[in-house]
Motif scaffolding. Structure first.
Motif, PDB file in Angstrom:
ATOM      1  N   LYS A 129       0.340  -1.556  -0.019  1.00  0.00           N
ATOM      2  CA  LYS A 129      -0.034  -0.197  -0.201  1.00  0.00           C
ATOM      3  C   LYS A 129       1.180   1.326   0.214  1.00  0.00           C
ATOM      4  CE  LYS A 129      -3.130   2.208   2.957  1.00  0.00           C
ATOM      5  NZ  LYS A 129      -2.671   4.028   3.227  1.00  0.00           N
ATOM      6  N   LYS A 130       1.586   0.978   0.937  1.00  0.00           N
ATOM      7  CA  LYS A 130       2.717   2.769   1.078  1.00  0.00           C
ATOM      8  C   LYS A 130       3.287   2.735  -0.225  1.00  0.00           C
ATOM      9  CE  LYS A 130       6.690   1.855   3.313  1.00  0.00           C
ATOM     10  NZ  LYS A 130       7.511   2.373   2.912  1.00  0.00           N
ATOM     11  N   ASP A 158       0.963   4.188  -3.021  1.00  0.00           N
ATOM     12  CA  ASP A 158       0.942   5.029  -2.800  1.00  0.00           C
ATOM     13  C   ASP A 158       1.844   6.461  -2.833  1.00  0.00           C
ATOM     14  OD1 ASP A 158      -1.504   4.738   0.070  1.00  0.00           O
ATOM     15  OD2 ASP A 158      -1.878   5.134  -2.041  1.00  0.00           O
ATOM     16  N   PHE A 180      -6.211   8.161  -2.125  1.00  0.00           N
ATOM     17  CA  PHE A 180      -6.091   9.716  -1.313  1.00  0.00           C
ATOM     18  C   PHE A 180      -4.354   9.903  -2.351  1.00  0.00           C
ATOM     19  CE2 PHE A 180      -2.378  10.090   0.184  1.00  0.00           C
ATOM     20  CZ  PHE A 180      -2.074   8.840   1.227  1.00  0.00           C
ATOM     21  N   PRO A 218      -3.010  18.190  -7.234  1.00  0.00           N
ATOM     22  CA  PRO A 218      -3.157  19.260  -6.206  1.00  0.00           C
ATOM     23  C   PRO A 218      -4.068  20.149  -6.978  1.00  0.00           C
ATOM     24  CG  PRO A 218      -1.284  17.968  -5.941  1.00  0.00           C
ATOM     25  CD  PRO A 218      -1.688  16.759  -6.440  1.00  0.00           C
ATOM     26  N   SER A 219      -3.259  20.268  -8.027  1.00  0.00           N
ATOM     27  CA  SER A 219      -3.862  21.410  -9.253  1.00  0.00           C
ATOM     28  C   SER A 219      -5.182  21.317  -9.188  1.00  0.00           C
ATOM     29  CB  SER A 219      -3.611  20.939 -10.277  1.00  0.00           C
ATOM     30  OG  SER A 219      -2.023  20.572 -10.521  1.00  0.00           O
ATOM     31  N   PRO A 277     -11.872  20.494  -3.757  1.00  0.00           N
ATOM     32  CA  PRO A 277     -11.535  19.655  -2.419  1.00  0.00           C
ATOM     33  C   PRO A 277     -11.413  18.078  -3.416  1.00  0.00           C
ATOM     34  CG  PRO A 277     -12.665  20.806  -1.661  1.00  0.00           C
ATOM     35  CD  PRO A 277     -12.296  21.502  -2.676  1.00  0.00           C
ATOM     36  N   THR A 314      -9.585  29.145  -5.481  1.00  0.00           N
ATOM     37  CA  THR A 314      -8.378  28.976  -5.997  1.00  0.00           C
ATOM     38  C   THR A 314      -9.451  29.640  -7.295  1.00  0.00           C
ATOM     39  OG1 THR A 314     -10.484  27.279  -6.233  1.00  0.00           O
ATOM     40  CG2 THR A 314      -8.002  26.669  -5.585  1.00  0.00           C
ATOM     41  N   LYS A 348      -3.715  26.617  -2.899  1.00  0.00           N
ATOM     42  CA  LYS A 348      -4.232  25.285  -2.716  1.00  0.00           C
ATOM     43  C   LYS A 348      -3.403  24.472  -2.935  1.00  0.00           C
ATOM     44  CE  LYS A 348      -7.504  21.639  -3.955  1.00  0.00           C
ATOM     45  NZ  LYS A 348      -7.275  20.933  -4.662  1.00  0.00           N
ATOM     46  N   ARG A 349      -2.748  24.569  -4.336  1.00  0.00           N
ATOM     47  CA  ARG A 349      -1.607  23.756  -5.281  1.00  0.00           C
ATOM     48  C   ARG A 349      -0.221  23.705  -4.216  1.00  0.00           C
ATOM     49  NH1 ARG A 349       2.410  24.147  -8.854  1.00  0.00           N
ATOM     50  NH2 ARG A 349       2.532  25.937  -8.945  1.00  0.00           N
ATOM     51  N   ASP A 368      -0.872  21.407  -1.152  1.00  0.00           N
ATOM     52  CA  ASP A 368      -1.372  20.473  -1.048  1.00  0.00           C
ATOM     53  C   ASP A 368       0.673  19.991  -1.737  1.00  0.00           C
ATOM     54  OD1 ASP A 368      -4.469  20.635  -2.679  1.00  0.00           O
ATOM     55  OD2 ASP A 368      -3.853  19.867  -0.368  1.00  0.00           O
ATOM     56  N   LEU A 390       2.074  17.072   0.813  1.00  0.00           N
ATOM     57  CA  LEU A 390       2.821  15.994   0.113  1.00  0.00           C
ATOM     58  C   LEU A 390       4.375  16.091   0.771  1.00  0.00           C
ATOM     59  CD1 LEU A 390       0.775  15.721  -2.554  1.00  0.00           C
ATOM     60  CD2 LEU A 390       0.643  14.219  -1.003  1.00  0.00           C
ATOM     61  N   TRP A 442     -11.817  24.774   3.870  1.00  0.00           N
ATOM     62  CA  TRP A 442     -10.632  24.813   3.035  1.00  0.00           C
ATOM     63  C   TRP A 442     -11.901  24.970   1.892  1.00  0.00           C
ATOM     64  CZ3 TRP A 442     -11.143  20.482   2.250  1.00  0.00           C
ATOM     65  CH2 TRP A 442     -11.442  18.974   3.113  1.00  0.00           C
ATOM     66  N   VAL A 443     -13.236  24.511   1.550  1.00  0.00           N
ATOM     67  CA  VAL A 443     -13.885  24.314   1.030  1.00  0.00           C
ATOM     68  C   VAL A 443     -14.411  25.078   0.337  1.00  0.00           C
ATOM     69  CG1 VAL A 443     -15.271  22.562  -0.079  1.00  0.00           C
ATOM     70  CG2 VAL A 443     -14.536  21.664   2.139  1.00  0.00           C
ATOM     71  N   SER A 444     -13.899  25.873  -1.232  1.00  0.00           N
ATOM     72  CA  SER A 444     -15.067  26.541  -1.942  1.00  0.00           C
ATOM     73  C   SER A 444     -15.706  26.774  -2.400  1.00  0.00           C
ATOM     74  CB  SER A 444     -14.378  27.273  -3.182  1.00  0.00           C
ATOM     75  OG  SER A 444     -14.757  27.625  -3.489  1.00  0.00           O
ATOM     76  N   PHE A 492      -7.299  15.592   1.403  1.00  0.00           N
ATOM     77  CA  PHE A 492      -6.427  14.857   1.115  1.00  0.00           C
ATOM     78  C   PHE A 492      -4.523  14.195   1.098  1.00  0.00           C
ATOM     79  CE2 PHE A 492      -3.464  15.204  -2.418  1.00  0.00           C
ATOM     80  CZ  PHE A 492      -3.822  16.085  -3.506  1.00  0.00           C
ATOM     81  N   CYS A 543      -3.345  13.045   4.092  1.00  0.00           N
ATOM     82  CA  CYS A 543      -3.101  11.334   4.486  1.00  0.00           C
ATOM     83  C   CYS A 543      -1.399  11.238   4.934  1.00  0.00           C
ATOM     84  CB  CYS A 543      -3.954  10.820   2.912  1.00  0.00           C
ATOM     85  SG  CYS A 543      -5.584  11.150   3.165  1.00  0.00           S
ATOM     86  N   ASN A 544      -1.678   9.927   5.091  1.00  0.00           N
ATOM     87  CA  ASN A 544       0.044   9.280   6.135  1.00  0.00           C
ATOM     88  C   ASN A 544      -0.367   7.852   4.992  1.00  0.00           C
ATOM     89  OD1 ASN A 544       2.342   8.231   6.588  1.00  0.00           O
ATOM     90  ND2 ASN A 544       1.778   8.382   8.455  1.00  0.00           N
ATOM     91  N   PRO A 545       0.306   7.176   3.887  1.00  0.00           N
ATOM     92  CA  PRO A 545       0.277   6.406   3.328  1.00  0.00           C
ATOM     93  C   PRO A 545       0.633   5.171   4.199  1.00  0.00           C
ATOM     94  CG  PRO A 545       1.792   7.810   2.284  1.00  0.00           C
ATOM     95  CD  PRO A 545       1.301   8.735   3.399  1.00  0.00           C
ATOM     96  N   HIS A 546       1.626   5.726   4.925  1.00  0.00           N
ATOM     97  CA  HIS A 546       1.979   4.648   5.671  1.00  0.00           C
ATOM     98  C   HIS A 546       0.494   3.623   6.846  1.00  0.00           C
ATOM     99  CE1 HIS A 546       5.999   6.676   5.892  1.00  0.00           C
ATOM    100  NE2 HIS A 546       6.514   5.556   5.831  1.00  0.00           N
ATOM    101  N   CYS A 587      -7.326   6.068   3.286  1.00  0.00           N
ATOM    102  CA  CYS A 587      -7.633   7.309   4.615  1.00  0.00           C
ATOM    103  C   CYS A 587      -8.652   7.839   4.604  1.00  0.00           C
ATOM    104  CB  CYS A 587      -6.316   8.277   3.771  1.00  0.00           C
ATOM    105  SG  CYS A 587      -6.154  10.112   4.351  1.00  0.00           S
ATOM    106  N   GLN A 629     -10.729  10.905   5.768  1.00  0.00           N
ATOM    107  CA  GLN A 629     -10.526  12.569   5.960  1.00  0.00           C
ATOM    108  C   GLN A 629     -10.982  12.946   6.642  1.00  0.00           C
ATOM    109  OE1 GLN A 629      -9.341  11.843   1.670  1.00  0.00           O
ATOM    110  NE2 GLN A 629      -9.503  14.191   2.169  1.00  0.00           N
TER     111      GLN A 629
END
Lengths: 346, 351
Positions: free
Chosen positions: A153-154, A157, A211, A216-217, A221, B147, B156-157, B160, B164, B182-184, B214, B217-220, B225, B227
């Motif tokens: 998974k990691k 992702d 996710f 991000p662009s 959301p 945005t 936003k970009r 994010d 990440l 944070w939601v337009s 998003f 979120c932690n991929p580990h 995830c 949210q």
């Protein structure tokens, strides 16, 4: 008629030897560059071996590493020879070895050219291993409790985030596999039970993606779940929405990454091959001109250097004769007399 | 007028001094090059992170000053290499004789001064990072939803991508997102009762949720995830909020960025200190070499002993000489020029 004859006087010979000495040391540097390119490619392939089914071919990086080491060895030897070429006493030591050494150099150049070609041609096999590996990786995405696969998974992702891609060929690949582990499904919920019952294999399939597929662009959301359901989200049309998720598939993304890597390595190797060919030609001229010095006591005299003693077809004929002679070597002495005359022509 | 800190230099120690100086000069060139690389790296980082620092922050002055100081150190090192090489070769030395004096002055004043300034900045500026990051990150988070507003559409970009890449969430933790819309509004359904309730119950009319973007979120995490509805412990079965939360990134971006930038500034500062030491040694060595060779009249291979020194006389005498020189230069009496040069020459040849 000799091929590409050039007259060399003492000064020209000395300049040739010095120039070759310098070029050989640059070539050692070039060999180190090839070695590090091969090492870098090997490390990059190893880093992503999880999504390559562990069956990817390491032929290209291994051969680059080998050629780099060989290049360093040969070119430092050639540098030493060129350095000694200016001193007749030291040169006499090297004289008997030069012809076989030049033959080995020519062979080395041919192999280097082939390796450079391989850099451009071997992406096809990579495509297959990537496709297989990614399919399996996505299948094991939910097995975060299974030893041996808990890291998948990691890995997937991080891959999707880094290479800005989603799924194998696109985000719809995620709709066809169960990527949410049963451990985190609420089996008391009616919705979950319905989905599992309506699936033939009893899998929980959703029209949602992890996710890491989010772009991000996007101005809004990220929409990860109910992607194909326009009414679930306000002012959303999944047919025209392009910025929400990454559009590219990870197979194409990884393939293009490795292709560009191998292409640039191929270009660098070709340039270095040209350099090596120049050095070999220069060494050949040095060898022939030094061999043809009429009186070793008078190093100031002029001599001629050439690439081949005879023209190409005659040299090829003489080469075939000597190969045939090797075949006839076991025959009686009567043939030995003929063989004695053949080397004089060659 | 006794010379300051004299040092007797016969031929062998002179040669050894020149050789040691050559080595030190190459080290100085290396150190200058490293400073150039490090400050260029820091400038590139600041270009990416510029949106998260308040515009009034002075921090970018540090890598700019270090860049100039590094270039000057590199130049000084190269001069040192050339001069020490030339001092061992009688044919090469004469062109250096006239140039070395002014170069030493420029190196000490310019190079030394720049290094001191850069060092001072490296010590003082990281302290202001805290407030700058606080303000910058707060603005970025507030504009996350904008945005379509010109001037803030990239927020936003950038946020994010920051979360990440640096593995962080919010300013000091993920709960910062609960206090920001944070939601337009463009994507909020005005006919949805839940949306209307939330907006009406908020004093400023903001739409606040207990959810995060998003990129937090932690991929580990072993599970997909989570949210939304993070404060509701019944919303996600099998999710125990009391257990270590691997679901989202635990660190806040403020701490992560602060540590990152302070580390870079610290590395740069220590390199500047080392370069300062090296430059001082090189300049000292060059000065001794220059004065020793002047004592021989510029003849390199002279077997005689000479004395190298820092200054020909004490500070007072030096200032008097400089004053006299300056005064004579200003007076409009051209035939007085040679005698004006004679007194300083006498000082130099006094050994």
């Amino acid at each position: 008629m000799a091929l590409l004859k050039v007259k060399f006087d003492q000064k020209k010979r000395v300049k040739l030897a010095q120039g070759l000495w310098l070029m050989n040391w640059f070539s050692v540097l070039a060999g180190i560059i090839i070695f590090s390119l091969g090492l870098f490619l090997k490390i990059e392939l190893r880093k992503r071996s999880d999504v390559m089914n562990n069956s990817e071919s390491h032929f290209v990086p291994n051969s680059l590493i080998g050629m780099g080491v060989l290049s360093c060895v040969f070119n430092s030897l050639a540098g030493k020879i060129c350095y000694d070429a200016l001193d007749p006493a030291k040169y006499a030591r090297w004289k008997p070895w030069l012809k076989p050494y030049l033959a080995i150099c020519v062979l080395f150049n041919i192999v280097l050219f082939l390796v450079a070609l391989c850099c451009f041609l071997l992406r096809g096999s990579l495509e297959n291993t990537l496709g297989q590996g990614l399919k399996n990786g996505m299948k094991y995405y939910r097995d975060t409790d299974t030893p041996g696969r808990c890291f998948m998974k990691k890995t997937i992702d991080m891959l999707q985030i880094e290479f800005k891609c989603c799924g194998n060929n696109g985000f719809r690949d995620w709709f066809e596999i169960q990527w949410i582990s049963n451990r985190y499904l609420d089996f008391s919920s009616k919705e979950v039970k319905d989905r599992i019952k309506s699936n033939v294999d009893g899998r929980y399939l959703v029209d949602g993606v992890p996710f890491s597929c989010c772009n991000p662009s996007s101005p809004r959301p990220c929409i990860q779940y109910q992607i194909t359901n326009n009414s679930a989200h306000y002012s959303y049309d999944h047919q025209t929405e392009e910025l929400n998720l990454w559009v590219r598939g990870c197979r194409a993304a990884l393939l293009s990454y490795y292709s560009s890597l191998m292409n640039s390595m191929g270009v660098v190797t070709l340039l270095i091959w040209l350099f090596e060919v120049t050095i070999t030609i220069g060494l050949r001229y040095l060898q022939t001109s030094l061999d043809r010095v009429p009186n070793p006591e008078e190093p100031e005299s002029e001599s001629e250097g050439w690439l081949l003693e005879k023209s190409v077809p005659e040299t090829w004929k003489a080469f075939l004769e000597s190969v045939k002679k090797l075949g006839k070597g076991n025959q009686v002495e009567a043939e030995g007399a003929d063989a004695g005359q053949a080397p004089e022509a060659g | 007028m006794a010379p300051v800190l004299p040092l007797v230099l016969p031929l062998q120690p002179r040669i050894r001094l020149a050789q040691g100086l050559w080595l030190l000069s190459w080290l100085l060139v290396l150190a200058g090059g490293l400073i150039l690389l490090c400050s260029w790296h820091l400038l590139v980082q600041l270009r990416h992170l510029g949106t998260f620092l308040a515009p009034s922050c002075q921090f970018p002055a540090l890598p700019q000053a270090a860049l100039v100081a590094g270039a000057v150190a590199l130049g000084t090192g190269l001069v040192g290499v050339g001069a020490s090489r030339a001092s061992l070769n009688a044919a090469l030395y004469p062109p250096w004789r006239g140039v070395l004096g002014p170069m030493l002055v420029a190196g000490t004043a310019g190079g030394g001064g720049l290094l001191v300034i850069a060092l001072g900045l490296a010590l003082a500026l990281p302290g202001s990072l805290d407030e700058a990051l606080e303000e910058g990150l707060g603005t970025a988070l507030a504009h996350y939803k904008d945005t379509e507003v010109p001037g803030h559409c990239q927020a936003k970009r950038l946020v994010d991508e920051l979360q990440l890449r640096y593995h962080c969430c919010g300013r000091h933790g993920y709960k910062d997102w609960f206090g920001v819309q944070w939601v337009s509004s463009r994507y909020l359904d005005p006919s949805d009762q839940d949306v209307v309730d939330r907006i009406q119950s908020n004093v400023e009319g903001l739409y606040l949720t207990d959810g995060v973007p998003f990129s937090c979120c932690n991929p580990h995490s072993p599970r997909p995830c989570l949210q939304n509805r993070l404060s509701d412990s019944y919303a996600h079965p099998l999710f125990d909020p009391r257990q270590p939360n691997q679901n989202l990134w635990a660190q806040g971006c403020h701490e992560v960025l602060l540590e990152h930038l302070q580390d870079l500034a610290g590395t740069l500062g220590s390199m500047l200190a080392v370069t300062f030491l090296l430059q001082a040694l090189v300049l000292l060595g060059l000065r001794y070499l220059q004065t020793a060779l002047e004592g021989l009249g510029g003849v390199i291979d002279g077997e005689g002993e000479t004395q190298g020194y820092l200054f020909a006389g004490g500070l007072k005498d030096m200032l008097k000489t400089a004053w006299l020189q300056g005064g004579i230069a200003c007076r409009p009496a051209p035939e007085e020029a040679p005698p004006g040069e004679a007194p300083p020459k006498e000082d130099l040849s006094e050994a």
